[in-house]
Design a protein around this motif. Sequence first.
Motif, PDB file in Angstrom:
ATOM      1  N   ASN A 127      62.466 -28.821  -8.310  1.00  0.00           N
ATOM      2  CA  ASN A 127      63.286 -27.629  -8.060  1.00  0.00           C
ATOM      3  C   ASN A 127      64.373 -27.980  -7.050  1.00  0.00           C
ATOM      4  N   GLU A 128      65.612 -27.859  -7.445  1.00  0.00           N
ATOM      5  CA  GLU A 128      66.722 -28.266  -6.590  1.00  0.00           C
ATOM      6  C   GLU A 128      66.835 -27.416  -5.337  1.00  0.00           C
ATOM      7  N   LEU A 129      66.313 -26.195  -5.390  1.00  0.00           N
ATOM      8  CA  LEU A 129      66.382 -25.329  -4.217  1.00  0.00           C
ATOM      9  C   LEU A 129      65.379 -25.739  -3.157  1.00  0.00           C
ATOM     10  N   ARG A 163      78.119 -35.690  14.435  1.00  0.00           N
ATOM     11  CA  ARG A 163      77.073 -35.966  13.441  1.00  0.00           C
ATOM     12  C   ARG A 163      76.410 -34.670  12.995  1.00  0.00           C
ATOM     13  N   TYR A 164      76.141 -33.805  13.954  1.00  0.00           N
ATOM     14  CA  TYR A 164      75.505 -32.530  13.643  1.00  0.00           C
ATOM     15  C   TYR A 164      76.423 -31.656  12.794  1.00  0.00           C
ATOM     16  N   ARG A 165      77.715 -31.631  13.134  1.00  0.00           N
ATOM     17  CA  ARG A 165      78.686 -30.850  12.368  1.00  0.00           C
ATOM     18  C   ARG A 165      78.736 -31.332  10.922  1.00  0.00           C
ATOM     19  N   ILE A 166      78.754 -32.639  10.732  1.00  0.00           N
ATOM     20  CA  ILE A 166      78.786 -33.197   9.375  1.00  0.00           C
ATOM     21  C   ILE A 166      77.544 -32.786   8.592  1.00  0.00           C
ATOM     22  N   GLU A 167      76.381 -32.818   9.246  1.00  0.00           N
ATOM     23  CA  GLU A 167      75.145 -32.391   8.584  1.00  0.00           C
ATOM     24  C   GLU A 167      75.234 -30.929   8.161  1.00  0.00           C
ATOM     25  N   LEU A 168      75.767 -30.094   9.021  1.00  0.00           N
ATOM     26  CA  LEU A 168      75.912 -28.673   8.690  1.00  0.00           C
ATOM     27  C   LEU A 168      76.903 -28.470   7.543  1.00  0.00           C
ATOM     28  N   LEU A 169      78.011 -29.205   7.567  1.00  0.00           N
ATOM     29  CA  LEU A 169      78.997 -29.086   6.499  1.00  0.00           C
ATOM     30  C   LEU A 169      78.408 -29.533   5.159  1.00  0.00           C
ATOM     31  N   ASN A 170      77.620 -30.616   5.183  1.00  0.00           N
ATOM     32  CA  ASN A 170      76.977 -31.091   3.956  1.00  0.00           C
ATOM     33  C   ASN A 170      75.969 -30.067   3.443  1.00  0.00           C
ATOM     34  N   LEU A 171      75.241 -29.464   4.353  1.00  0.00           N
ATOM     35  CA  LEU A 171      74.268 -28.447   3.968  1.00  0.00           C
ATOM     36  C   LEU A 171      74.972 -27.237   3.361  1.00  0.00           C
ATOM     37  N   LYS A 172      76.078 -26.853   3.953  1.00  0.00           N
ATOM     38  CA  LYS A 172      76.852 -25.711   3.425  1.00  0.00           C
ATOM     39  C   LYS A 172      77.354 -26.018   2.018  1.00  0.00           C
ATOM     40  N   SER A 173      77.848 -27.229   1.798  1.00  0.00           N
ATOM     41  CA  SER A 173      78.327 -27.620   0.467  1.00  0.00           C
ATOM     42  C   SER A 173      77.197 -27.586  -0.554  1.00  0.00           C
ATOM     43  N   PHE A 174      76.035 -28.077  -0.125  1.00  0.00           N
ATOM     44  CA  PHE A 174      74.868 -28.064  -1.007  1.00  0.00           C
ATOM     45  C   PHE A 174      74.513 -26.632  -1.399  1.00  0.00           C
ATOM     46  N   LEU A 175      74.491 -25.736  -0.432  1.00  0.00           N
ATOM     47  CA  LEU A 175      74.142 -24.341  -0.691  1.00  0.00           C
ATOM     48  C   LEU A 175      75.168 -23.676  -1.613  1.00  0.00           C
ATOM     49  N   GLN A 176      76.433 -24.006  -1.436  1.00  0.00           N
ATOM     50  CA  GLN A 176      77.470 -23.428  -2.296  1.00  0.00           C
ATOM     51  C   GLN A 176      77.315 -23.906  -3.739  1.00  0.00           C
ATOM     52  N   GLU A 177      76.887 -25.155  -3.917  1.00  0.00           N
ATOM     53  CA  GLU A 177      76.622 -25.673  -5.258  1.00  0.00           C
ATOM     54  C   GLU A 177      75.450 -24.937  -5.899  1.00  0.00           C
ATOM     55  N   GLN A 178      74.420 -24.676  -5.080  1.00  0.00           N
ATOM     56  CA  GLN A 178      73.243 -23.975  -5.598  1.00  0.00           C
ATOM     57  C   GLN A 178      73.561 -22.533  -5.979  1.00  0.00           C
ATOM     58  N   GLU A 189      70.794 -15.990  -9.668  1.00  0.00           N
ATOM     59  CA  GLU A 189      69.735 -15.015  -9.391  1.00  0.00           C
ATOM     60  C   GLU A 189      69.232 -15.113  -7.954  1.00  0.00           C
ATOM     61  N   LYS A 190      69.566 -16.217  -7.279  1.00  0.00           N
ATOM     62  CA  LYS A 190      69.164 -16.412  -5.885  1.00  0.00           C
ATOM     63  C   LYS A 190      70.335 -16.203  -4.930  1.00  0.00           C
ATOM     64  N   SER A 191      71.392 -15.571  -5.417  1.00  0.00           N
ATOM     65  CA  SER A 191      72.637 -15.474  -4.646  1.00  0.00           C
ATOM     66  C   SER A 191      72.450 -14.786  -3.292  1.00  0.00           C
ATOM     67  N   LYS A 192      71.622 -13.764  -3.229  1.00  0.00           N
ATOM     68  CA  LYS A 192      71.440 -13.038  -1.974  1.00  0.00           C
ATOM     69  C   LYS A 192      70.846 -13.941  -0.898  1.00  0.00           C
ATOM     70  N   GLU A 193      69.798 -14.658  -1.261  1.00  0.00           N
ATOM     71  CA  GLU A 193      69.152 -15.572  -0.306  1.00  0.00           C
ATOM     72  C   GLU A 193      70.088 -16.704   0.091  1.00  0.00           C
ATOM     73  N   ILE A 194      70.770 -17.283  -0.896  1.00  0.00           N
ATOM     74  CA  ILE A 194      71.660 -18.407  -0.621  1.00  0.00           C
ATOM     75  C   ILE A 194      72.843 -17.970   0.243  1.00  0.00           C
ATOM     76  N   THR A 195      73.381 -16.795  -0.043  1.00  0.00           N
ATOM     77  CA  THR A 195      74.491 -16.274   0.762  1.00  0.00           C
ATOM     78  C   THR A 195      74.070 -16.104   2.215  1.00  0.00           C
ATOM     79  N   ARG A 196      72.884 -15.588   2.428  1.00  0.00           N
ATOM     80  CA  ARG A 196      72.378 -15.423   3.794  1.00  0.00           C
ATOM     81  C   ARG A 196      72.293 -16.778   4.504  1.00  0.00           C
TER      82      ARG A 196
END
Length: 231
Positions: free
Chosen positions: A96-98, A141-156, A162-169
Amino acid sequence: MNTAHLPLDDLKKYGIIDQELSFSKKLNEKDIEKFLKGFIMIAENDKHRITFQLQDNNTKLDVHLFERDESLLTLLEQSKKEVQYSTERELDDDRNELDYHRKVMVFNDQENKVEEFDLLKNALRLTNIILSRKSQKESNRYRIELLNLKSFLQEQMNKFPEKSKEITRNINIVSGEIQTVNSISHKDSEPTKNENIFNNKDNGLLEESVELKGNKQPEIEKEEKQRGFKR
């Protein structure tokens, strides 16, 4: 102890009890009591983490296996030099990619131990810790990790509408921490050497962290927060 209703075969399979139906010597009475009350038990070995929880009135053993991209011992050693980031995925959920977790290992030099945080779940506390170091390198380094995480979440978001509410939060949480890091980093552009990682005196700073131990063999861990025993 009456063990008739317990899933004995599964408990034996994972070494939680032995052939004589006695609990592992790695568990003390308090550990056993918590486990029987439904708390989650966690064992670590190299790149793998496995969790156990009794369910359905203690008649079923729920087991989940996770894998990191780096061995635990490597992360523990490297975290003494600088903050470490690693990825953890569950292996028994059809990929599960999420179910993607970015873990952060931080050395607490005041207590001489390594603590683990989840980049998303503990974002606020991590931001406090990283910024308290006043190190531009660590902040970047921390900023880059956060930016990568944000990009990942936007892809998801696109893959799992159907998970848009949780992902948006979650995106909002990460975006807020990126904004905080950017605002502080602009004020403190010069790094400071030998800063204490935990010089923030907030008593709750480590409340949701996880203590890690560098044992080479699988061992039952005993924490009441996010790792070890928890609800």
